[in-house]
Enzyme design. Sequence first.
Site, PDB file in Angstrom:
ATOM      1  N   ASP A 137       0.914  -1.287   0.235  1.00  0.00           N
ATOM      2  CA  ASP A 137       0.054  -0.048   0.012  1.00  0.00           C
ATOM      3  C   ASP A 137       0.919   1.415   0.048  1.00  0.00           C
ATOM      4  O   ASP A 137       1.779   1.165   0.438  1.00  0.00           O
ATOM      5  CB  ASP A 137      -0.919   0.152   1.246  1.00  0.00           C
ATOM      6  N   ARG A 187      -1.931  -1.252  -8.494  1.00  0.00           N
ATOM      7  CA  ARG A 187      -3.382  -0.768  -8.229  1.00  0.00           C
ATOM      8  C   ARG A 187      -2.982   0.823  -8.122  1.00  0.00           C
ATOM      9  O   ARG A 187      -2.502   1.400  -7.463  1.00  0.00           O
ATOM     10  CB  ARG A 187      -3.578  -1.195  -6.685  1.00  0.00           C
TER      11      ARG A 187
END
Length: 311
Positions: A137, A187
Amino acid sequence: MLSQKTLLLGASRRPGLRRLVTGTPATRRVVDRFVAGEDLHDVLSVVRRLTAEGLAVTLDHLGEGVTDRAEAVRSRDAYLALLDGLAPLRLGRAAEVSVKLSAFGQALPGGGTDLALELVRPVAEAASAIGTTVTLDMEESTTVDSTLSVLAELRRDHPGTGAVLQAALHRTEDDAAALAVPGSRVRLVKGAYDEPPSVAWQSRADVDAAYARCLGVLMRGPGHPMVGSHDPRMVDLAQRLAAEYGRTPDSWEVQMLHGIRTDEQRRLTAEGLCVRTYVPYGADWYGYFMRRLAERPANLRFFLRSLVSTN
């Protein structure tokens, strides 16, 4: 005048408000919409249910910004226990994990990046051992270079390690081009952190335009784009780009958060798209919860209505 987003993100860092929110009984019911419980048993139950419905998942053990090595080691151990729990389910890439490097000591002085790499490496190894992978992330803009350096090291032995890029940052279009290589999983999200104008687009229109540009870069490239968005316009754009560039359904995916647009997640899955639900769990849910409120006015309205309905 401070924006709603700035106020909520600021509140996520105030211990007094944290105690007030987490101590309110009504909060728990709202949190349950977004967070899949506090322990391993809870999240594995959710994994079984979602994968039975045809959804893929990425699992996040909540926690970030640790202040000492012992906390960072506990984060590593939580992920190792999670992967050990996933192993008997034999889900392969249908169940991957997402980690925040700040939970692995990234921000600690005197070598935080090295510590984060040391502790996340066995997580990547454990993921590979059961046929799945890890996605890193992305957090505040000040951590981007550190996170990308850890990514590069992990990809030497685990090339499927995923990255996250935030379209709101001015630099992201260049980062997307650099990461759009064969086998690279990226992502793309809009960004949930409060960043200054010097490094990030400020208006919704500018962020949307940047997202569309970055999405085009990733879709044209040979990697595996992961479209992290609940915005119907961006999902529709992704589908059009996938068709334009001849992408097969297994060469890209849509990712949405647990508890948000769940009917749409199932609809897209029924249409043949790969949809992956981002599933957070754990006791340290406050920071994650406040960012979800900051991202969308609808989330905040839902929270406030729930508080009123329980009083």
